[in-house]
Scaffold this active site. Structure first.
Site, PDB file in Angstrom:
ATOM      1  N   HIS A 299     -41.137 -12.269 -86.166  1.00  0.00           N
ATOM      2  CA  HIS A 299     -42.031 -13.496 -86.984  1.00  0.00           C
ATOM      3  C   HIS A 299     -43.093 -13.844 -86.081  1.00  0.00           C
ATOM      4  O   HIS A 299     -43.473 -15.238 -86.447  1.00  0.00           O
ATOM      5  CB  HIS A 299     -40.847 -14.385 -87.572  1.00  0.00           C
ATOM      6  CG  HIS A 299     -40.252 -13.972 -88.632  1.00  0.00           C
ATOM      7  ND1 HIS A 299     -38.896 -14.829 -88.987  1.00  0.00           N
ATOM      8  CD2 HIS A 299     -40.304 -12.586 -89.289  1.00  0.00           C
ATOM      9  CE1 HIS A 299     -38.650 -13.967 -90.104  1.00  0.00           C
ATOM     10  NE2 HIS A 299     -39.233 -12.802 -90.384  1.00  0.00           N
TER      11      HIS A 299
ATOM     12  N   CYS B   2     -56.736 -13.752 -83.130  1.00  0.00           N
ATOM     13  CA  CYS B   2     -57.942 -14.013 -83.512  1.00  0.00           C
ATOM     14  C   CYS B   2     -58.301 -13.182 -84.566  1.00  0.00           C
ATOM     15  O   CYS B   2     -58.273 -12.002 -84.674  1.00  0.00           O
ATOM     16  CB  CYS B   2     -59.065 -13.712 -82.324  1.00  0.00           C
ATOM     17  SG  CYS B   2     -60.891 -13.689 -82.791  1.00  0.00           S
TER      18      CYS B   2
HETATM   19  N1  APR Z   1     -24.113 -21.086 -84.569  1.00  0.00           N
HETATM   20  C1  APR Z   1     -24.091 -20.153 -85.398  1.00  0.00           C
HETATM   21  N2  APR Z   1     -24.840 -20.340 -86.527  1.00  0.00           N
HETATM   22  C2  APR Z   1     -25.434 -21.453 -86.688  1.00  0.00           C
HETATM   23  C3  APR Z   1     -25.685 -22.463 -85.738  1.00  0.00           C
HETATM   24  C4  APR Z   1     -24.835 -22.238 -84.532  1.00  0.00           C
HETATM   25  N3  APR Z   1     -24.587 -23.296 -83.598  1.00  0.00           N
HETATM   26  N4  APR Z   1     -26.069 -23.406 -86.430  1.00  0.00           N
HETATM   27  C5  APR Z   1     -26.548 -23.015 -87.657  1.00  0.00           C
HETATM   28  N5  APR Z   1     -26.007 -21.807 -87.735  1.00  0.00           N
HETATM   29  C6  APR Z   1     -26.545 -20.845 -88.858  1.00  0.00           C
HETATM   30  C7  APR Z   1     -26.268 -21.630 -90.437  1.00  0.00           C
HETATM   31  O1  APR Z   1     -25.206 -21.547 -90.756  1.00  0.00           O
HETATM   32  C8  APR Z   1     -27.351 -20.793 -90.918  1.00  0.00           C
HETATM   33  O2  APR Z   1     -26.853 -19.851 -91.469  1.00  0.00           O
HETATM   34  O3  APR Z   1     -27.921 -20.441 -88.726  1.00  0.00           O
HETATM   35  C9  APR Z   1     -28.623 -19.943 -89.933  1.00  0.00           C
HETATM   36  C10 APR Z   1     -29.792 -20.751 -90.002  1.00  0.00           C
HETATM   37  O4  APR Z   1     -30.413 -20.302 -91.153  1.00  0.00           O
HETATM   38  P1  APR Z   1     -32.052 -20.710 -91.542  1.00  0.00           P
HETATM   39  O5  APR Z   1     -32.150 -22.287 -91.204  1.00  0.00           O
HETATM   40  O6  APR Z   1     -32.279 -20.264 -92.813  1.00  0.00           O
HETATM   41  O7  APR Z   1     -32.861 -19.732 -90.386  1.00  0.00           O
HETATM   42  P2  APR Z   1     -32.964 -18.274 -90.462  1.00  0.00           P
HETATM   43  O8  APR Z   1     -31.968 -17.739 -90.937  1.00  0.00           O
HETATM   44  O9  APR Z   1     -33.301 -18.038 -88.830  1.00  0.00           O
HETATM   45  O10 APR Z   1     -34.464 -18.091 -91.275  1.00  0.00           O
HETATM   46  C11 APR Z   1     -34.992 -17.001 -91.247  1.00  0.00           C
HETATM   47  O11 APR Z   1     -36.923 -17.869 -92.560  1.00  0.00           O
HETATM   48  O12 APR Z   1     -38.516 -19.319 -93.016  1.00  0.00           O
HETATM   49  C12 APR Z   1     -38.238 -18.412 -92.252  1.00  0.00           C
HETATM   50  O13 APR Z   1     -39.411 -17.620 -90.550  1.00  0.00           O
HETATM   51  C13 APR Z   1     -38.266 -18.289 -90.901  1.00  0.00           C
HETATM   52  O14 APR Z   1     -37.358 -16.946 -89.278  1.00  0.00           O
HETATM   53  C14 APR Z   1     -37.052 -17.730 -90.456  1.00  0.00           C
HETATM   54  C15 APR Z   1     -36.484 -17.036 -91.228  1.00  0.00           C
END
Ligand code: APR
Length: 238
Positions: free
Chosen positions: A108, A116
């Protein structure tokens, strides 16, 4: 004889214990800044200054953050496991790099890079980028975009990712909600290609039937414990 390759997909949850916000939790990044305002091509075309400001404001916090025990455990795994260990991260922070990890695919993009739109050059940009920024490569002003993959854009490093998923023996998913594609489909590809699949999260996610094992808890605790066990007796079939 090298052991089967390990592929690790990380999401915002691995950086949570480093003090960084995740995206979809109750006080997540997208709750305070709707995706359609800061993470789509349409948003950038509509109001580039606003989008630049969002990432310029995010940059110092991400760059101040320190890797946590989960990042460091992955680096230890890369250094001590008798096979290849590759990281595919959805995160735009550089905590894996700060932890000393290598073989990292930022699918990402990265917070300290801009691209650019005139000449295609990807540049390291630790300071602010905006519509006044001149591309040092082609000297054109106002065509710089954060090197962040917006919704609707193609992911980066996908050829490499495809090859990794098809040739790994163990696929670990750490701290991702598994709701954003195509990253959310990686576990299925790895599984049908023969990998064992483990999920590290605080809770069950939407991909849960593709995982052979769920390891619940904070990544800063569960990942180091898992790496300790794995390094004690690296198996051929996990
Ligand atoms: N340890 C393990 N898991 C955790 C912890 C922790 N300390 N804290 C939070 N989580 C988990 C949450 O339960 C959740 O399932 O991490 C996950 C975070 O989910 P999102 O906030 O949706 O993030 P992510 O999955 O990385 O999003 C994917 O979405 O918007 C796009 O580009 C953005 O890269 C991102 C992508």
């Amino acid at each position: 004889m090298p052991k089967p390759a390990i592929v690790i997909l990380t999401g915002a949850g691995i950086s949570a214990e480093s003090g960084l916000s995740t995206f979809r939790s109750s006080n997540g990044l997208w709750n305070n800044h709707p995706v359609e305002d800061v993470a789509t091509i349409e948003a950038f075309e509509r109001n580039p200054e606003y989008v630049h400001d969002f990432y310029n404001e995010l940059k110092p916090e991400l760059n101040r953050a320190k890797p946590n025990a989960a990042h460091l455990a992955i680096t230890r795994l890369q250094n001590e496991y008798p096979g290849e260990v590759h990281i595919i991260t959805q995160n735009v922070d550089t905590l894996h790099e700060k932890a000393g990890s290598q073989n990292i695919c930022h699918i990402h993009g990265q917070i300290n890079q801009a691209v650019c739109l005139n000449c295609g050059q990807v540049l390291e940009t630790f300071g602010d980028v905006n519509t006044e920024t001149v591309c040092p490569h082609c000297q054109i002003q106002g065509m710089m975009k954060p090197n962040i993959v917006f919704f609707g854009e193609n992911l980066l490093c996908m050829d490499k990712v495809d090859e990794l998923l098809k040739n790994c023996g163990l696929f670990l998913s750490i701290g991702t909600s598994g709701v954003v594609f195509p990253a959310a489909d990686f576990v299925r590809i790895a599984k049908i290609c023969g990998a064992k699949t483990y999920e590290f999260n605080l809770e069950e996610t939407s991909n849960n039937w593709y995982f052979d094992k769920h390891i619940y808890g904070k990544a800063g605790t569960t990942v180091p414990a898992f790496v300790d066990e794995l390094l004690k007796e690296p198996s051929d079939n996990f």
